[in-house]
Design an enzyme around this catalytic site. Structure first.
Site, mmCIF file in Angstrom:
data_model
loop_
_atom_site.group_PDB
_atom_site.id
_atom_site.type_symbol
_atom_site.label_atom_id
_atom_site.label_comp_id
_atom_site.label_asym_id
_atom_site.label_seq_id
_atom_site.Cartn_x
_atom_site.Cartn_y
_atom_site.Cartn_z
ATOM 1 N N MET A 31 2.489 -2.644 13.504
ATOM 2 C CA MET A 31 3.849 -2.145 14.060
ATOM 3 C C MET A 31 3.379 -1.269 15.300
ATOM 4 O O MET A 31 4.047 -0.665 15.753
ATOM 5 C CB MET A 31 4.608 -1.347 13.115
ATOM 6 C CG MET A 31 5.051 -1.702 11.820
ATOM 7 S SD MET A 31 5.547 -0.798 10.651
ATOM 8 C CE MET A 31 4.200 0.218 9.830
ATOM 9 N N LYS B 238 14.730 -5.861 6.750
ATOM 10 C CA LYS B 238 13.609 -4.885 7.235
ATOM 11 C C LYS B 238 13.046 -5.462 8.473
ATOM 12 O O LYS B 238 12.080 -6.060 8.674
ATOM 13 C CB LYS B 238 12.424 -4.882 6.348
ATOM 14 C CG LYS B 238 12.472 -3.956 5.061
ATOM 15 C CD LYS B 238 11.110 -3.475 5.131
ATOM 16 C CE LYS B 238 11.211 -2.340 3.757
ATOM 17 N NZ LYS B 238 12.012 -1.431 4.115
ATOM 18 N N GLY C 243 0.031 -14.051 13.088
ATOM 19 C CA GLY C 243 -0.928 -14.460 12.483
ATOM 20 C C GLY C 243 -1.074 -14.988 10.989
ATOM 21 O O GLY C 243 -0.169 -15.143 10.401
ATOM 22 N N ILE D 209 0.206 -1.320 1.480
ATOM 23 C CA ILE D 209 -0.182 -1.012 2.869
ATOM 24 C C ILE D 209 1.117 -1.120 3.704
ATOM 25 O O ILE D 209 1.663 -2.119 4.020
ATOM 26 C CB ILE D 209 -1.303 -2.048 3.128
ATOM 27 C CG1 ILE D 209 -2.566 -1.805 2.470
ATOM 28 C CG2 ILE D 209 -1.612 -1.672 4.743
ATOM 29 C CD1 ILE D 209 -3.656 -2.495 2.519
ATOM 30 N N PRO E 156 0.189 -12.420 4.349
ATOM 31 C CA PRO E 156 0.550 -12.403 6.012
ATOM 32 C C PRO E 156 1.549 -13.683 6.268
ATOM 33 O O PRO E 156 2.052 -13.479 7.422
ATOM 34 C CB PRO E 156 -0.812 -12.308 6.819
ATOM 35 C CG PRO E 156 -1.746 -13.044 5.858
ATOM 36 C CD PRO E 156 -1.308 -12.843 4.401
ATOM 37 N N THR F 232 -3.355 -8.207 3.040
ATOM 38 C CA THR F 232 -2.575 -7.484 3.998
ATOM 39 C C THR F 232 -3.026 -8.113 5.635
ATOM 40 O O THR F 232 -4.126 -8.907 5.806
ATOM 41 C CB THR F 232 -3.395 -5.920 4.126
ATOM 42 O OG1 THR F 232 -2.459 -5.370 4.905
ATOM 43 C CG2 THR F 232 -4.677 -6.092 4.748
ATOM 44 N N ALA F 233 -1.896 -8.043 6.489
ATOM 45 C CA ALA F 233 -2.061 -8.463 7.735
ATOM 46 C C ALA F 233 -3.435 -8.307 8.300
ATOM 47 O O ALA F 233 -3.891 -9.104 9.027
ATOM 48 C CB ALA F 233 -0.893 -8.036 8.629
ATOM 49 N N GLY G 229 5.922 -8.741 2.540
ATOM 50 C CA GLY G 229 4.623 -9.262 3.242
ATOM 51 C C GLY G 229 3.468 -8.627 3.179
ATOM 52 O O GLY G 229 3.462 -7.244 2.718
ATOM 53 N N GLY G 230 2.395 -9.246 3.176
ATOM 54 C CA GLY G 230 1.230 -8.726 3.073
ATOM 55 C C GLY G 230 0.793 -8.144 1.600
ATOM 56 O O GLY G 230 1.158 -8.444 0.739
ATOM 57 N N ASP G 231 0.270 -6.833 1.839
ATOM 58 C CA ASP G 231 0.024 -6.223 0.474
ATOM 59 C C ASP G 231 0.972 -4.852 0.284
ATOM 60 O O ASP G 231 1.723 -4.209 1.232
ATOM 61 C CB ASP G 231 -1.392 -5.317 0.634
ATOM 62 C CG ASP G 231 -1.700 -4.879 -0.832
ATOM 63 O OD1 ASP G 231 -2.527 -5.178 -1.568
ATOM 64 O OD2 ASP G 231 -1.365 -3.620 -0.816
ATOM 65 N N ASP H 29 11.482 -9.843 2.034
ATOM 66 C CA ASP H 29 11.679 -8.979 3.133
ATOM 67 C C ASP H 29 11.582 -10.310 4.523
ATOM 68 O O ASP H 29 11.150 -11.337 4.216
ATOM 69 C CB ASP H 29 10.403 -8.210 3.498
ATOM 70 C CG ASP H 29 10.495 -6.984 2.815
ATOM 71 O OD1 ASP H 29 11.545 -6.592 2.333
ATOM 72 O OD2 ASP H 29 9.283 -6.438 2.806
#
Ligand code: SAH
Length: 464
Positions: free
Chosen positions: A385, A272, A414, A308, A227, A333-334, A303-305, A250
């Site tokens: 989102m 993105k 975060g 997901i 994240p 993930t976030a 970003g993140g996973d 991204d």
């Protein structure tokens, strides 16, 4: 250099250990691992040593040490807590020219033990020359995280192919390049992910390709970058970022994370942002395939996973269709990153037994969620989102039976040094958010677990 680092072959070598306590046990285990023939002189044995004795792995002479005892040995270790005994073991061994180590006494020893990182057949030994054993241990811990645990298997594969490669790739420069490419490229990654036979086949194929002077097929690694906080990268992600030829990233990938990419790798920004996709998804899919076909190692950093709300599935579909090898490396993930850094447990025995991740925004700008399923007691809802549709989201949840007082929070950027938490409930959160300048990315968490965040807050880069 105070000590000469050497690796000694002690298989079948007669080793004497004086002392039968915990430290002696550790030294005995090490000697046995290296194939030594171990005898212990001690009046008492630790439980582990007793077991080794009963298993006939070691010999035991139950007596106190006397100077003649060292004679027939090639290597002696004194591991007692009696200074006089340690000194007499050291003196006796030195008189006979026998290598001796007295535990924790470099001044009495002719050799000292390094801190060992065992990835057999690869062994890393570290020493501070007796200056600070703790420092060497810390250094070893760092190396532990850098050198994958199955690195030894890679060495074993290299050994298996060594003479073949030597025979088939005559030019020594080409041969060196071959090893460099294979020991850190696709073959290495196959081994490190446990697919040794596939790696062997690939290695064989690569030998043929070198001789035909053809560039091999590249690969794509779909890597989750977490994240935002670079410390949340996985070892695997970092390793791949440092060997990539090209990195396609991204907007969500933070500058601190991009800093960690290999200096001479090509960096391609794939954008993105809502409605502002710098490169349309379709084009990204084909870009990855094209780069790989040029023989490049491509890291697709997301970003993140990647799986997901990351459209990772679509990207690999194209790769699969075109027969391009790929791997997927999960990321934090976030939801879990933001929740942890905000002090909001996603599940909690007193508050929530389930947790749902939903996208608060669809391609066409609408939200279409199964509201009944979301408004259930003891469930945490994480909305990705969700900023733009927040008023609509809260309204719909209330309409479908959620209490307007249900705690809700928005977490902005975060896990980064700019993290901010705006907390309220379903009724107030949209108003609170409206009154503040918000910088994406933001994540919405809804549920009674949110009420814990003040109490559990531990990461407070900005006081709000
Ligand atoms: N694959 C990503 C999600 C991509 S969708 C993952 O697993 O995290 C993009 C959304 O993720 C953003 O709109 C936001 O809701 C959320 N997000 C990603 N990083 C975030 C962060 N650092 N802080 C808050 N939200 C974040």
């Amino acid at each position: 250099m105070k000590y000469l680092p050497i690796f000694t072959n002690i298989t079948q070598t007669k080793c004497l250990v004086v002392g039968g306590g915990e430290i002696a046990t550790r030294k005995v285990s090490l000697l046995l691992k290296a194939g030594g023939n171990v005898t212990i002189i001690a009046s008492e044995l630790s439980d582990s040593l007793k077991r080794m004795y009963l298993d006939k792995q070691i010999k035991h002479i139950k007596k106190t040490f006397s100077i003649d005892d060292v004679r027939t040995y090639s290597l002696v270790i004194s591991a007692t807590d009696n200074l006089l005994v340690n000194e007499s073991v050291a003196t006796a061994a030195r008189q006979h020219g026998i290598a001796v180590n007295v535990v924790d006494s470099p001044e009495l020893s002719s050799f000292i033990f390094p801190s060992v990182l065992d990835r057999s057949p690869v062994i890393v030994a570290i020493s501070s020359g007796g200056a600070s054993p703790v420092l060497t241990r810390l250094l070893r811990a760092r190396l532990e995280s850098l050198i994958p645990s199955s690195y030894g298997k890679l060495a074993a594969l290299a050994e298996r192919f060594r003479s073949k490669v030597k025979f088939e790739i005559q030019d020594s420069r080409l041969r060196r390049k071959f090893w460099e490419d294979n020991l850190q490229g696709w073959v290495a990654e196959l081994v490190l992910s446990g697919r040794e036979e596939q790696a062997a086949k690939q290695m064989q194929k690569n030998i043929t390709l070198v001789n035909r002077k053809k560039p091999g097929m590249g690969q794509v690694y779909l890597v989750g970058a977490g994240p935002g906080d670079p410390e949340l990268l996985t070892f695997r992600a970092l390793r791949l970022m440092q060997m990539a030829d090209v990195v396609v990233y991204d907007r969500l990938v933070s500058p601190e994370i991009r800093e960690l990419v290999r200096r001479d790798a090509e960096l391609i920004y794939a954008g993105k942002e809502r409605n502002k996709h710098t490169i349309p998804q379709e084009k990204i899919n084909h870009l990855l395939a094209r780069l790989a076909k040029q023989g490049k190692s491509v890291v697709r950093l997301k970003g993140g996973d990647p799986f997901i709300f990351g459209r990772g599935g679509e990207e690999i579909e194209t790769l699969m269709a075109q027969g391009i090898p790929f791997q997927i490396i999960p990321g934090i993930t976030a939801a879990s990153g933001c929740a942890s850094y905000a002090g909001i447990p996603l599940t909690h025995r007193d508050h929530a037994q389930s947790c749902a991740f939903v996208a608060g925004y669809l391609k066409d700008g609408t939200i279409d969620l199964n509201w009944e399923q979301l408004v259930v007691p003891r469930q945490t809802l994480v909305v990705y989102m969700g900023l733009l549709g927040l008023p609509h989201l809260c309204e719909k949840l209330i309409q479908h039976g959620a209490s307007p007082d249900l705690p809700a929070a928005l977490i902005e950027r975060g896990t980064t040094k700019n993290q901010r938490i705006l907390a309220g409930n379903l009724k107030t959160l949209p108003l609170i958010v409206n009154k503040n300048d918000i910088t994406p990315p933001t994540l919405v968490i809804i549920g009674s677990v949110v009420s814990l965040h003040k109490q559990l807050a531990w990461f407070n880069p900005i006081d709000t």
